[in-house]
Design an enzyme around this catalytic site. Structure first.
Site, PDB file in Angstrom:
ATOM      1  N   GLU A 159     -11.202   0.160  -3.793  1.00 47.88           N
ATOM      2  CA  GLU A 159     -10.477   0.757  -2.669  1.00 47.88           C
ATOM      3  C   GLU A 159      -9.275   1.539  -3.187  1.00 47.88           C
ATOM      4  OE1 GLU A 159      -9.938  -2.917  -0.632  1.00 47.88           O
ATOM      5  OE2 GLU A 159      -8.113  -3.450  -1.735  1.00 47.88           O
ATOM      6  N   ASP A 162       0.824  -1.211   0.000  1.00 43.07           N
ATOM      7  CA  ASP A 162       0.000   0.000   0.000  1.00 43.07           C
ATOM      8  C   ASP A 162       0.861   1.265   0.000  1.00 43.07           C
ATOM      9  OD1 ASP A 162      -2.279  -1.700   0.276  1.00 43.07           O
ATOM     10  OD2 ASP A 162      -1.921  -1.781   2.426  1.00 43.07           O
TER      11      ASP A 162
END
Length: 474
Positions: free
Chosen positions: A170, A21
């Site tokens: 997301e 991420d």
């Protein structure tokens, strides 16, 4: 457009090991990056680079344990650095004047969702986007919400025949370029099948939409399990001072899910009709080389814990003392699972680690490969016995050799052998070797990697010295 003919030079693995991420920002000539820290603390390690490939750790921005920290967003706004991050069913923000800190304590935004993405619009308005295509306005200082979440983007329709883990919209990351706001999102699910994850692009002339999906989607994607990198997705577009563009994102390495999702980089070009695509030019000016990883060995000479160490599910300064070549760690719990082990992130497919340990009369200490409190493997000892740990179970004891031992653990492409020694020169191999390729998310969940750690359980304390990490060359 099919991305199945990408050049062989890219992607570059700019940070190996469990650094998923990635969120990256450029301030002048300097790049800063942070990642998910999950249930490890201190958290939100901030990195610095001048060339996108050589990264130096600066500090842990999060010095308190607030729970499971996923997918942050690091931004620079009006002279301040901000990190937005989710934990405990809400989103927090911390800020600092300098990337190396000090950072403020977490501020609860009281905003639902995960994977926050910050946008500063040209008119000065600030927004926070989260998963499921939702967004909320922020106060001018970025430290509180100024409204309610609303759905502004439905995502890119994934073809029905694609093998994915679900929609999983997301990772919204935003930028302004020309007349458009660009929104980069992840879809398809983070793990599961090799072809699950992807990154997609959309654009709008309004920060809240409507959004037009790129005709070149997906921006990155794993098309076949024969590729080296699996589940590509979740990234940030970044430009250089001289106008080049890159996409920094994560992926699993084929056959090495245990390493977690690693940070990759691809060059980006913009089409004539204004869309980002991965560049096909392998030999042009955009070619970069992978940098050198920072050192993980530790002699415990400093008065503070080294940047490479993180505790599992706690951060208690009263539990440890470091300096003069020794790390003293108070014992806790009855096993690695409840002892809050102290771990590092191994970046290599094959490696070896060793450490010297002295245990108190009622303490047990060891060297372990730790996935979570249900799954770990390694070697430990008390004054009376030496133990093997496999799949979270302690067993197969051997007669102890006293209160001080050198322990060694060798992970050779998932085959783990363990050793112990009284002098660090003459080694005894434990008779039970192990295979740990299944110690990963697709077996045990939680989206993390297999970490290398030390722990102290029981009562009293253990002393650790001369921790050594070495890549096994192949």
């Amino acid at each position: 457009m099919s991305n199945s003919k990408l050049n062989a030079t890219y992607p570059i693995d700019i940070l190996r090991g469990d650094y998923p991420d990635p969120s990256i920002v450029r301030v002048g000539q300097d790049y800063y990056m942070t990642h998910s820290s999950f249930m490890y603390a201190p958290g939100l390690l901030v990195w610095h680079s001048r060339n996108l490939t050589d990264w130096v750790p600066l500090c842990h921005a999060l010095q308190t344990y607030v729970g499971d920290v996923w997918a942050p967003d690091l931004v620079y706004v009006n002279g301040l650095f901000y990190i937005y991050f989710p934990a405990n069913g809400t989103n927090y923000v911390i800020y600092a004047e300098k990337a190396e800190g000090p950072w403020c304590d977490p501020i609860d935004l009281r905003v639902d969702g995960i994977d926050p993405g910050h946008l500063l619009a040209p008119d000065g308005q600030r927004y926070l986007y989260v998963n499921y295509g939702r967004a909320v306005s922020l106060a001018p200082d970025g430290l509180s919400a100024a409204g309610d979440l609303q759905t502004v983007y439905e995502g890119w329709p994934i073809p029905e025949e694609w093998v994915v883990d679900g929609m999983a919209l997301e990772s919204p990351k935003l930028l302004v370029r020309g007349d458009y706001y660009y929104l980069i999102c992840a879809q398809g699910g983070t793990a599961g099948p090799a072809t699950s994850h992807m990154a997609v692009a959309a654009r709008s002339k309004n920060p809240l939409g409507p959004w037009e999906n790129s005709p070149y989607n997906p921006l990155v994607h794993t098309w076949s399990k024969e590729e080296r990198w699996w589940s590509k997705g979740h990234g940030t577009l970044i430009d250089t001072p001289d106008g080049k563009w890159y996409f920094v994102y994560h992926a699993y390495e084929k056959d090495y899910y245990t390493l977690g999702r690693q940070t990759l980089l691809d060059p980006i070009e913009w089409t004539e009709d204004g869309w980002p695509i991965v560049s096909q030019d392998a030999d042009g000016e955009m070619k970069l080389e992978r940098g050198n990883p920072p050192e993980l060995s530790d002699d415990f000479q400093g008065v503070a814990l080294g940047w490479q160490w993180r505790f599992y599910k706690e951060l208690d300064p009263e539990r440890y003392e470091v300096g003069g070549g020794v790390l003293k760690l108070k014992a806790k719990g009855d096993s690695p699972a409840d002892s809050a082990p102290l771990v590092i992130i191994p970046p290599d497919r094959a490696y070896e680690a060793e450490v010297e340990i002295k245990v108190g009369p009622e303490a047990e200490a060891g060297l372990v490969l730790f996935y979570n409190d249900r799954c770990y493997a390694g070697i430990s000892f008390t004054e009376q016995e030496i133990y093997r740990h496999r799949r979270g179970i302690k067993g197969n004891p051997a007669r102890g050799l006293g209160c001080r031992l050198h322990l060694k653990l060798r992970n050779d492409h998932h085959t783990v052998t363990m050793f112990y020694s009284t002098d660090g020169s003459m080694w005894n191999r434990h008779p039970s070797a192990m295979e740990v390729s299944g110690y990963n998310h697709n077996t045990f969940g939680e989206f993390i990697g297999l970490r290398l750690g030390i722990y102290a359980a029981g009562n009293g304390e253990a002393e650790f010295s001369r921790f050594r990490y070495r890549k096994i060359e192949v």
